[in-house]
Design a protein around this motif. Structure first.
Motif, PDB file in Angstrom:
ATOM      1  N   ALA A  63      31.981  45.103  44.199  1.00 12.77           N
ATOM      2  CA  ALA A  63      33.347  44.865  43.737  1.00 12.77           C
ATOM      3  C   ALA A  63      34.224  44.485  44.928  1.00 12.77           C
ATOM      4  O   ALA A  63      34.090  45.041  46.018  1.00 12.77           O
ATOM      5  CB  ALA A  63      33.894  46.116  43.068  1.00 12.77           C
ATOM      6  N   LEU A  64      35.112  43.521  44.711  1.00 17.49           N
ATOM      7  CA  LEU A  64      36.057  43.110  45.750  1.00 17.49           C
ATOM      8  C   LEU A  64      37.388  43.840  45.609  1.00 17.49           C
ATOM      9  O   LEU A  64      38.215  43.813  46.507  1.00 17.49           O
ATOM     10  CB  LEU A  64      36.304  41.598  45.668  1.00 17.49           C
ATOM     11  CG  LEU A  64      35.113  40.715  46.045  1.00 17.49           C
ATOM     12  CD1 LEU A  64      35.391  39.251  45.683  1.00 17.49           C
ATOM     13  CD2 LEU A  64      34.815  40.843  47.531  1.00 17.49           C
ATOM     14  N   ARG A  65      37.577  44.459  44.448  1.00 15.72           N
ATOM     15  CA  ARG A  65      38.814  45.194  44.179  1.00 15.72           C
ATOM     16  C   ARG A  65      38.531  46.158  43.033  1.00 15.72           C
ATOM     17  O   ARG A  65      37.436  46.140  42.460  1.00 15.72           O
ATOM     18  CB  ARG A  65      39.943  44.223  43.812  1.00 15.72           C
ATOM     19  CG  ARG A  65      39.621  43.370  42.593  1.00 15.72           C
ATOM     20  CD  ARG A  65      40.846  42.603  42.113  1.00 15.72           C
ATOM     21  NE  ARG A  65      40.540  41.632  41.083  1.00 15.72           N
ATOM     22  CZ  ARG A  65      40.314  41.925  39.809  1.00 15.72           C
ATOM     23  NH1 ARG A  65      40.316  43.193  39.396  1.00 15.72           N
ATOM     24  NH2 ARG A  65      40.055  40.973  38.932  1.00 15.72           N
ATOM     25  N   ASP A  66      39.522  46.983  42.695  1.00 15.07           N
ATOM     26  CA  ASP A  66      39.365  47.860  41.540  1.00 15.07           C
ATOM     27  C   ASP A  66      39.215  46.996  40.286  1.00 15.07           C
ATOM     28  O   ASP A  66      39.930  45.996  40.129  1.00 15.07           O
ATOM     29  CB  ASP A  66      40.570  48.790  41.388  1.00 15.07           C
ATOM     30  CG  ASP A  66      40.619  49.835  42.492  1.00 15.07           C
ATOM     31  OD1 ASP A  66      39.577  50.053  43.155  1.00 15.07           O
ATOM     32  OD2 ASP A  66      41.692  50.417  42.701  1.00 15.07           O
ATOM     33  N   ILE A  67      38.323  47.397  39.418  1.00 17.87           N
ATOM     34  CA  ILE A  67      38.056  46.635  38.198  1.00 17.87           C
ATOM     35  C   ILE A  67      38.337  47.532  36.999  1.00 17.87           C
ATOM     36  O   ILE A  67      37.838  48.655  36.924  1.00 17.87           O
ATOM     37  CB  ILE A  67      36.596  46.142  38.189  1.00 17.87           C
ATOM     38  CG1 ILE A  67      36.381  45.172  39.372  1.00 17.87           C
ATOM     39  CG2 ILE A  67      36.258  45.475  36.863  1.00 17.87           C
ATOM     40  CD1 ILE A  67      34.938  44.803  39.625  1.00 17.87           C
ATOM     41  N   ALA A  68      39.155  47.015  36.092  1.00 21.06           N
ATOM     42  CA  ALA A  68      39.554  47.787  34.920  1.00 21.06           C
ATOM     43  C   ALA A  68      38.402  47.893  33.928  1.00 21.06           C
ATOM     44  O   ALA A  68      37.562  46.991  33.852  1.00 21.06           O
ATOM     45  CB  ALA A  68      40.754  47.120  34.246  1.00 21.06           C
ATOM     46  N   PRO A  69      38.345  49.003  33.157  1.00 15.16           N
ATOM     47  CA  PRO A  69      37.311  49.115  32.128  1.00 15.16           C
ATOM     48  C   PRO A  69      37.384  47.922  31.174  1.00 15.16           C
ATOM     49  O   PRO A  69      38.464  47.536  30.751  1.00 15.16           O
ATOM     50  CB  PRO A  69      37.674  50.417  31.397  1.00 15.16           C
ATOM     51  CG  PRO A  69      38.478  51.198  32.382  1.00 15.16           C
ATOM     52  CD  PRO A  69      39.223  50.171  33.200  1.00 15.16           C
ATOM     53  N   GLY A  70      36.252  47.328  30.888  1.00 10.02           N
ATOM     54  CA  GLY A  70      36.200  46.199  29.973  1.00 10.02           C
ATOM     55  C   GLY A  70      36.468  44.851  30.618  1.00 10.02           C
ATOM     56  O   GLY A  70      36.285  43.811  29.985  1.00 10.02           O
ATOM     57  N   GLU A  71      36.922  44.863  31.857  1.00 12.35           N
ATOM     58  CA  GLU A  71      37.195  43.609  32.551  1.00 12.35           C
ATOM     59  C   GLU A  71      35.874  42.918  32.902  1.00 12.35           C
ATOM     60  O   GLU A  71      34.926  43.576  33.332  1.00 12.35           O
ATOM     61  CB  GLU A  71      37.994  43.893  33.837  1.00 12.35           C
ATOM     62  CG  GLU A  71      38.436  42.654  34.589  1.00 12.35           C
ATOM     63  CD  GLU A  71      39.215  42.993  35.868  1.00 12.35           C
ATOM     64  OE1 GLU A  71      39.455  42.083  36.660  1.00 12.35           O
ATOM     65  OE2 GLU A  71      39.553  44.185  36.065  1.00 12.35           O
ATOM     66  N   GLU A  72      35.827  41.612  32.709  1.00 10.91           N
ATOM     67  CA  GLU A  72      34.600  40.867  33.013  1.00 10.91           C
ATOM     68  C   GLU A  72      34.346  40.844  34.513  1.00 10.91           C
ATOM     69  O   GLU A  72      35.259  40.612  35.306  1.00 10.91           O
ATOM     70  CB  GLU A  72      34.717  39.430  32.491  1.00 10.91           C
ATOM     71  CG  GLU A  72      33.460  38.613  32.791  1.00 10.91           C
ATOM     72  CD  GLU A  72      33.559  37.171  32.308  1.00 10.91           C
ATOM     73  OE1 GLU A  72      34.590  36.790  31.736  1.00 10.91           O
ATOM     74  OE2 GLU A  72      32.575  36.436  32.530  1.00 10.91           O
ATOM     75  N   LEU A  73      33.098  41.084  34.879  1.00 13.49           N
ATOM     76  CA  LEU A  73      32.692  40.959  36.283  1.00 13.49           C
ATOM     77  C   LEU A  73      32.400  39.493  36.580  1.00 13.49           C
ATOM     78  O   LEU A  73      31.772  38.809  35.770  1.00 13.49           O
ATOM     79  CB  LEU A  73      31.433  41.785  36.561  1.00 13.49           C
ATOM     80  CG  LEU A  73      31.488  43.273  36.250  1.00 13.49           C
ATOM     81  CD1 LEU A  73      30.145  43.925  36.574  1.00 13.49           C
ATOM     82  CD2 LEU A  73      32.615  43.947  37.015  1.00 13.49           C
ATOM     83  N   THR A  74      32.854  39.024  37.724  1.00 14.68           N
ATOM     84  CA  THR A  74      32.606  37.642  38.129  1.00 14.68           C
ATOM     85  C   THR A  74      32.369  37.593  39.623  1.00 14.68           C
ATOM     86  O   THR A  74      32.808  38.481  40.358  1.00 14.68           O
ATOM     87  CB  THR A  74      33.803  36.722  37.802  1.00 14.68           C
ATOM     88  OG1 THR A  74      34.969  37.222  38.471  1.00 14.68           O
ATOM     89  CG2 THR A  74      34.067  36.632  36.310  1.00 14.68           C
TER      90      THR A  74
END
Ligand SMILES: [Zn+2]
Length: 111
Positions: A63-74
């Motif tokens: 991860a490059l930053r905090d990722i919200a639940p349900g947010e698509e990983l790219t």
């Protein structure tokens, strides 16, 4: 680094190192479904095996930053073809990530 990109604009191949390419259609895991983005929230990192055997190198998605639940990983696929990046190839590898910073193509500038 990909070769001629197989003229598909779609790939499950990941260049692991100078010797090996991971083909995620053969025993690949869910990471193969991670899409490209011009403003990704992750990055793909090659982890070289301690024994120096390139066959045992691994790809990890960080991860490059905090990722919200349900947010698509790219992540940025970082595709650079051996051949010249013509307008036709850029269109073949068109990006539709929706980012305001989208370059319109998955092909990255050559260095
Ligand atoms: Zn894009």
């Amino acid at each position: 680094m990909y070769g001629d990109g197989a003229e598909s604009g779609h790939t499950f191949l990941f260049a692991l190192n100078r010797r090996y390419i991971v083909d995620a259609t053969v025993g690949g895991n869910a990471a193969r479904w991670i899409n490209h983005s011009c403003t990704p929230n992750c990055q793909a990192v090659i982890v070289h095996h301690a024994d120096g055997n390139p066959r045992r190198d691994r790809i990890v998605i960080e991860a490059l930053r905090d990722i919200a639940p349900g947010e698509e990983l790219t992540y940025n696929y970082g595709i650079v073809l051996d051949v010249r990046h013509t307008t036709r190839l850029k269109k073949l590898w068109a990006c539709h990530c929706g980012s305001p910073a989208c370059t319109g193509t998955l092909l990255q500038p050559k260095y």
